[in-house]
Structures are given as structure tokens and as C-alpha cells.
Design a protein around this motif. Sequence first.
Motif: not given
Length: 305
Positions: A204-229
Motif C-alpha cells: 500500500d505504498f504511499c509516502e508522507p509529504g506535502l499535499c497539493y493545494s492552490r494555497e501551497l503552490v501560491q506560497w511556493f510562488y510568493e516565497k520564490e523557493i528555488p529548491n525543495l529537498v
Amino acid sequence: PSNWGRWGPDDEVGALNFLTSSEVLRGVKHIQQGKVITLQRLIGDPRGDPVWPGRTPAVRTMVMDESSWDGDAKGAPQFPGGMHYSDDKIEAFLQGSTQYDALGHVWYDGQIWNGYDARTTVGGMQKASVEPLAQRGIVGRGVLLDMARFRGKSSLDKKETFTHKDLEACARSQGHTIDKHDIVIIRTNFLSQFYEDQERFYQDFCEPGLCYSRELVQWFYEKEIPNLVTDTIANEITYDPKTGVALPLHCALMRNLGVTLTEICDLELLAHSCATDGQYTFLYVAAPLKIHQASGAPVNPVVIK
């Protein structure tokens, strides 16, 4: 939101453009101890190599060793002075260990990063391969967000999710903020479960992690995050819990925003160090292998505190 065209029609490194020389110097200011920590997982680990389902672990083969000259062995080269040597080779998925994804690694609707035609991937990545990332290098201020410790767990569970608000709360608890252009490093310690029970890990492979939302993507956009590790295989929850869609953040962040993804890191030494000395910000340096037209490449990131 989209960053297509932001750095011109020929751009192949995306949000790494935010990592200017001033960002490098900002990261250097966080070197306080001269402590060096590497983040690559061992390739060929005797305990096994965690890989995406369907990929196989790396296989290292010894080509030359002392047995090549033993007894009546033939074909071993004879050097003046009697020198012997060892030689080996490796067969591996380029994204089967600690690695960087090329920006053209994942797409939908027939277009990869920056609007390039997905047909440019046929036979090799003619656009947005890992090579431009490798040629450029990635250097800036890194911030560790120890989500496992923040939630009081040794590791996060399958299907466990968190949001940008959780990341910010984690940062506050550690005594810092997440600033514009930070290289965001997230610890789940989920891969420890692979070493405990590999069969159960893939069920039942399903890793934990960030979960998609428009708000999350907008946060990455506004923070101008270059790299997620991250220390997981795919950097996000494998299947969206609401829609069942596989890896939507790969598309929203990598394809649309040009955020570079780094996966399968070993963050345990770094997490222990940060918890011990309270320093969660540092200089982060990485350069994947320069491989022509590849969709990803192994890397050994370096943190300097």
C-alpha cells in the motif's frame, strides 16, 4: 501560478535563477562553526537501497581486482614494475539514489517546463535536462524543517500530510523563519521504515509529504523557493488523499514554477546536529553529476554550518 517565460524562452533551470550571487553570500553568513555534513544515502547499502516501486537498486560489479592476476588468470594487463589495480562499474537508475530531478522530468498536456514540447524528451532530454542544473550548481541558504521531531515522532507515517502552514509552524518552533529564496529541506525520516521491514514498506505504498493545494503552490510562488529537498523518494505524498492523483506537486511546482526537486536524502546526521546546537539554517551546496540529456542525476549535497 506559472513561471514560464519569467527568465526567457530558453530557460532550463527555472527557480534556481533566484539563487544569485547575493543569495550565495546570504547563505555564507550562516556558516558559524565550519561543520560539514553530507546528505547522500549510500549507494549499494548492504541493508538495501530504497527506490521507487518498479525501479531496481544499483548494482556495482567488480571488473578488476587481485584475483584478476591470481594463478593462471589470463587477460590481466601487465605493467612495467608489476602494478595491479582495481576497477568496477555500476548499473543504476539515475533517480535511484539521492538525486536531482531535471525540470523536464514530469509533465502533462504535452508540455514540460517553460512550455517546451514533451516530444523533446524522446530518446533523451533535449530541453530542461539535468545537465543545465549540474553546470550551474545550487548554492544558497538552506533551512531544515524537522517535521518528524516537530510532531513528536521518530518518523512520519504512511499517507501523513502537512502544509506550508505546518512548515512555518515547525520553523517557529525551531527559532527561525522561512525566507524568500530559501532552499527548503524537510525531514520525515520515513525511509527508516524501509530498513525495518522492506516488504511492509512497499505494501500500500504511499509516502508522507506535502499535499497539493492552490494555497501551497501560491506560497511556493510568493516565497520564490528555488529548491525543495526531502528524505522521501518522491518529495510529496504519493497519491493526493482527496483526488487520488499521483504526484500533483511534481507538476505544479516543477513543471509550472520551475522548482527543482531533490529526493532520497539522508537527513539524520543533519537533524541530530541541528537539534543539538539549535542551528537550523546553514549554507547548502549541491551539484548533480553532469550527464548529457538525463532526466535526473545522483548528488551528494553538502551542508556547512
